[in-house]
Design a protein around this motif. Structure first.
Motif, short mmCIF file in Angstrom:
data_model
loop_
_atom_site.label_atom_id
_atom_site.label_comp_id
_atom_site.label_asym_id
_atom_site.label_seq_id
_atom_site.Cartn_x
_atom_site.Cartn_y
_atom_site.Cartn_z
N GLU A 33 -44.65 -31.14 -41.41
CA GLU A 33 -43.54 -30.57 -40.65
C GLU A 33 -42.36 -31.55 -40.63
N SER A 34 -41.21 -31.12 -41.14
CA SER A 34 -40.04 -31.98 -41.22
C SER A 34 -39.30 -32.10 -39.90
N ASN A 35 -39.52 -31.15 -38.99
CA ASN A 35 -38.82 -31.11 -37.70
C ASN A 35 -37.31 -30.96 -37.83
N LYS A 36 -36.86 -30.43 -38.94
CA LYS A 36 -35.43 -30.14 -39.08
C LYS A 36 -34.99 -29.02 -38.14
N SER A 46 -50.54 -26.61 -30.52
CA SER A 46 -51.61 -27.39 -29.88
C SER A 46 -51.67 -28.83 -30.34
N ALA A 47 -50.84 -29.23 -31.30
CA ALA A 47 -50.71 -30.65 -31.67
C ALA A 47 -49.23 -31.02 -31.86
N TYR A 48 -48.35 -30.25 -31.23
CA TYR A 48 -46.91 -30.40 -31.43
C TYR A 48 -46.30 -31.30 -30.38
N ASN A 49 -45.46 -32.23 -30.83
CA ASN A 49 -44.67 -33.06 -29.93
C ASN A 49 -43.25 -32.48 -29.91
N TRP A 50 -42.88 -31.84 -28.83
CA TRP A 50 -41.58 -31.17 -28.80
C TRP A 50 -40.43 -32.15 -28.96
N GLU A 51 -40.65 -33.40 -28.57
CA GLU A 51 -39.60 -34.42 -28.69
C GLU A 51 -39.24 -34.72 -30.14
N ASP A 52 -40.16 -34.39 -31.08
CA ASP A 52 -39.86 -34.62 -32.50
C ASP A 52 -38.71 -33.75 -33.00
N GLY A 53 -38.43 -32.65 -32.29
CA GLY A 53 -37.43 -31.70 -32.75
C GLY A 53 -36.09 -31.81 -32.05
N ILE A 54 -35.80 -32.98 -31.45
CA ILE A 54 -34.50 -33.17 -30.81
C ILE A 54 -33.83 -34.41 -31.40
N GLY A 55 -32.54 -34.54 -31.17
CA GLY A 55 -31.79 -35.68 -31.68
C GLY A 55 -31.32 -35.45 -33.10
N PRO A 56 -30.68 -36.46 -33.72
CA PRO A 56 -30.15 -36.31 -35.09
C PRO A 56 -31.25 -35.94 -36.07
N LYS A 57 -30.97 -34.98 -36.93
CA LYS A 57 -31.99 -34.50 -37.86
C LYS A 57 -32.50 -35.62 -38.77
N GLU A 58 -31.59 -36.50 -39.17
CA GLU A 58 -31.98 -37.56 -40.09
C GLU A 58 -32.92 -38.58 -39.44
N SER A 59 -32.99 -38.56 -38.12
CA SER A 59 -33.87 -39.50 -37.41
C SER A 59 -35.19 -38.87 -36.98
N ARG A 60 -35.36 -37.59 -37.21
CA ARG A 60 -36.57 -36.92 -36.76
C ARG A 60 -37.74 -37.24 -37.67
N PRO A 61 -38.93 -37.44 -37.09
CA PRO A 61 -40.09 -37.80 -37.92
C PRO A 61 -40.69 -36.60 -38.64
N THR A 62 -41.30 -36.88 -39.78
CA THR A 62 -42.14 -35.89 -40.45
C THR A 62 -43.57 -36.09 -39.96
N ARG A 63 -44.19 -34.99 -39.53
CA ARG A 63 -45.55 -35.07 -38.98
C ARG A 63 -46.50 -34.22 -39.83
N LEU A 64 -47.76 -34.61 -39.80
CA LEU A 64 -48.80 -33.79 -40.41
C LEU A 64 -49.24 -32.73 -39.40
N ASP A 65 -49.22 -31.47 -39.83
CA ASP A 65 -49.65 -30.37 -38.97
C ASP A 65 -51.12 -30.10 -39.24
N TRP A 122 -50.15 -32.66 -48.46
CA TRP A 122 -49.77 -31.85 -47.30
C TRP A 122 -48.42 -31.21 -47.60
N PRO A 123 -48.42 -30.01 -48.16
CA PRO A 123 -47.14 -29.40 -48.57
C PRO A 123 -46.28 -29.00 -47.38
N HIS A 124 -44.97 -28.99 -47.62
CA HIS A 124 -44.03 -28.56 -46.59
C HIS A 124 -43.69 -27.10 -46.79
N ALA A 125 -43.93 -26.29 -45.78
CA ALA A 125 -43.59 -24.86 -45.77
C ALA A 125 -44.04 -24.12 -47.02
#
Length: 522
Positions: free
Chosen positions: A100-103, A74-93, A312-315
Motif C-alpha cells: 500500500e503506497s498510502n497516496k 484490521s492492520a491499517y495505520n490511518w496516520e500513514d495516509g496524512i501529510g505530504p504524499k512524498e513522505s508517506r510510508p509504503t506498507r505491506l498489507d 508484494w504487488p501494488h494494486a
C-alpha cells in the motif's frame, strides 16, 4: 402463469433510510488506484481523481461509502495516509498480500466523496490496534481545532472538520482470517470501551458493531448475542455480511438465495429483540448490512494472480468479477429483500463500488463502464426512496431443498408520498414462463404508468465489457396499464423490471365549461 399482488397506501413496512443504498471502497485490488484515483488519466481532476468514475457514481446517487475496509482496516495505520504524499510510508498489507503506497488517505478520500456527492462511513482498526488510535482518528476527522490531532489536520490543509457521524468499530472480527481476530467476549468488551470513548467525544455519533461475517460461521448467532450483550447501550447498528455465488450453475437455486438472506436478517433481528428485552432497554438497535454482493467469478483467477505475483504487488487486479445477466436478477432480489426488511435494515453497502466486485469498471488510462449489475442498483437507489409497502403476494412457487417453497415472483414496492409515486421492483425467477401480473392498488388515488423499464437477455452468461459496454442495458417497455385501480403487466421469464406509477387528478364528476356572452349562457 399468473401472480397477484395487493398494495395499500396504509399498509407499510417502514420509511426507507436512504443509506440502504450505500456502497464500499476498500484499499484492495484496483478499487482505489486506477479505480477512483489515477493522476495520469485524461479525465483526472486536480486531486488525481477520475472524473469519468465520479460521474458514474453520481448517476447511482450513492448516499454513503464505507472506507477504508474491509479486511484491510484490521492492520491499517490511518496516520500513514496524512501529510505530504512524498513522505508517506509504503506498507505491506497482510490482508491481501499486496503493498500500500498510502497516496490516498482520509484527505483524498474525503475530497473524492465531496466530488461524488456522497458521505463518508469510516471504519476504525480494532484488529491490530484499539481504543487510543480510534479516538485519535475521530479527533483528527471531527474536532474543530486546538488539540494535537485536529491541529495536525489543519496543518495538512483541512481547516474545517468533516464531522463524520457514522463509524464502524472494526470489521469481521469473528473471522479467523482477520488480523487481530477476537472471541465474541474479547471483541465485545473492546467495542464497548471504544464506543464509550467515542461517545465521550460526541454523543450524537452513530456506531456500528461487528456481527457475523456470514450466516455459516460456527459462532453465528451466538456471536451477535454476546457482542450485543456487551455493547447494546453504546451502539446503534450491528453489521452483517453476505456474498452470493452460483458455482453449481443452477439458476433456480441461485436466485432463491435471497430467501436465505431474509432468514439471516430475521434471525439477527430476533437476537436484537432478545438482548433489548434482557437489558430492559427502550432503545432500538438496527442492522447495517455493510457488505453484500455476488462474488465468485474471479476467485480462481485471484488465486493464480497472487500465486504468480512477484513479491508484494501494488494494486493488482483482484476480485474483478465479470458480472453476467444472471447476476442482475440476483442483485435485484437482494435489493428487494432489503426494501422488504427496511424496518430492521437501515444501512446497506454494496461491496464494492469500483473494479473490486463492483458495478463500475475501469481500464487504466482508458474508459470506465457500467457492469450488468449497475442497473438494478441504479433503479433501487434512484427510485427506491420513500416508504416500503407491505405487499400481499400470491405467486406460484418452486421447491428448493434447504429453503422450502420459493415464489417465482420476487417483488418490492416503494411509495413516495411527496412525489406522488409508487414504484415496483420485480424479478421473475421462472426460466421459461411469463408472469401475468395483476396488482390491486388501494387508497393511492388515480395512478398512471410514467416509466416501465426492463433488463433482460436471452443469454444468462452475457457480460458488459470495455469494448461492448451495452450488451446488457435497461430498455423501456410499453403496454403496461392501470385500469380501475389495477395494474396489469406481463413479466418475461428471468427478467428484472421497474414500473413507476404517478398519481394524478381524476375528476369524479364531468366538468361542464360554460361560456357567457352578454350575461347569457351559450
Amino acid at each position: 402463469m399468473k401472480a397477484a399482488v395487493t398494495a395499500h397506501s396504509k399498509y407499510t413496512i417502514s420509511d426507507i433510510d436512504p443509506r440502504l443504498y450505500g456502497s464500499f471502497i476498500e484499499h484492495l485490488g484496483r478499487a482505489v488506484y486506477t479505480g477512483i484515483y489515477e493522476p495520469d488519466h485524461p479525465t483526472a481532476d486536480e486531486n488525481g481523481m477520475r472524473k469519468d468514475v465520479i460521474e458514474l457514481v453520481k448517476e447511482l446517487n450513492v448516499p454513503i461509502v464505507r472506507y477504508p475496509g474491509g479486511n484491510f482496516v484490521s492492520a491499517y495505520n490511518w496516520e500513514d495516509g496524512i501529510g505530504p504524499k512524498e513522505s508517506r510510508p509504503t506498507r505491506l498489507d497482510l490482508a491481501w498480500h499486496t503493498c500500500e503506497s498510502n497516496k490516498v488517505g482520509i484527505h483524498e478520500f474525503a475530497d473524492w466523496c465531496t466530488a461524488a456527492n456522497t458521505e463518508m462511513m469510516l471504519a476504525v482498526n480494532l484488529g491490530s490496534r484499539g481504543l487510543d488510535e480510534a479516538r485519535n482518528f475521530l479527533e483528527y476527522v471531527n474536532h474543530s481545532g486546538g488539540s494535537e490531532w485536529s491541529d495536525k489536520r489543519i496543518a495538512n490543509g483541512r481547516a474545517e472538520p468533516w464531522d463524520v457521524k457514522l463509524w464502524c468499530l472494526g470489521n469481521e472480527m469473528d473471522g479467523p482470517w482477520q488480523i487481530g481476530h477476537k472471541t465474541a467476549d474479547e471483541y465485545g468488551r473492546l467495542a464497548h470501551e471504544t464506543a464509550k470513548a467515542m461517545r465521550a467525544f460526541d454523543s450524537s455519533l452513530e456506531l456500528v458493531v461487528c456481527g457475523s461475517s456470514n450466516a455459516h460461521m460456527p459462532t453465528y448467532p451466538e456471536w451477535e448475542a454476546t457482542v450485543l450483550d456487551h455493547t447494546y447501550n453504546e451502539v446503534d447498528y450491528i453489521s452483517l455480511h453476505m456474498y452470493f455465488e452460483n458455482r453449481a450453475k443452477n439458476t433456480a437455486n441461485y436466485l432463491a438465495r435471497s430467501i436465505e438472506l431474509d432468514n439471516y436478517i430475521g434471525t439477527v433481528a430476533g437476537v436484537i429483540d432478545y438482548i433489548k428485552a434482557k437489558k430492559r432497554s427502550s432503545k432500538n438497535v438496527y442492522i447495517s448490512f455493510d457488505e453484500w454482493n455476488v462474488w465468485y467469478h474471479s476467485k480462481e483467477r485471484d488465486k493464480a494472480t497472487l500465486a504468480g505475483a512477484n513479491g508484494w504487488p501494488h494494486a493488482p487486479a483482484l476480485l474483478e468479477d465479470d458480472y453476467n445477466f444472471e447476476d442482475v436478477l440476483q442483485v435485484g432480489c437482494i435489493l428487494n429483500t432489503f426494501i422488504n426488511r427496511a424496518d430492521v435494515v437501515k444501512i446497506a453497502c454494496l461491496a464494492q463500488l469500483i473494479n473490486v466486485i463492483a458495478p463500475i469498471m475501469t481500464v487504466p488510462g482508458g474508459p470506465a463502464w457500467r457492469q450488468t449489475i449497475f442497473y438494478p442498483y441504479y433503479f433501487a437507489s434512484v427510485y427506491g426512496r420513500g416508504t416500503a409497502l407491505k405487499l400481499m403476494v400470491d405467486s406460484p412457487t418452486y421447491r428448493v431443498d434447504d429453503l422450502g417453497d420459493v415464489p417465482y415472483l420476487d417483488v418490492s414496492a416503494v411509495h413516495d408520498a411527496d412525489k406522488k409515486t409508487v414504484t415496483f421492483f420485480i424479478v421473475n425467477r421462472h426460466g421459461a414462463e411469463t408472469l401475468d401480473l395483476d396488482v390491486s392498488l388501494l387508497e393511492f388515488g388515480a395512478l398512471r404508468v410514467i416509466d416501465d423499464q426492463v433488463v433482460s437477455h436471452s443469454d444468462l452468461n452475457i457480460t458488459n465489457t470495455a469494448d461492448a459496454p451495452d450488451n446488457v442495458v435497461a430498455k423501456a417497455v410499453t403496454g403496461t396499464s392501470v385500469v380501475d385501480g389495477k395494474l396489469s403487466a406481463r413479466i418475461a421469464p428471468l427478467s428484472y423490471r421497474m414500473i413507476r406509477l404517478h398519481a394524478y387528478f381524476k375528476p369524479v364528476f364531468p366538468i361542464h365549461i360554460k361560456r357567457y356572452v352578454d350575461n347569457t349562457i351559450v
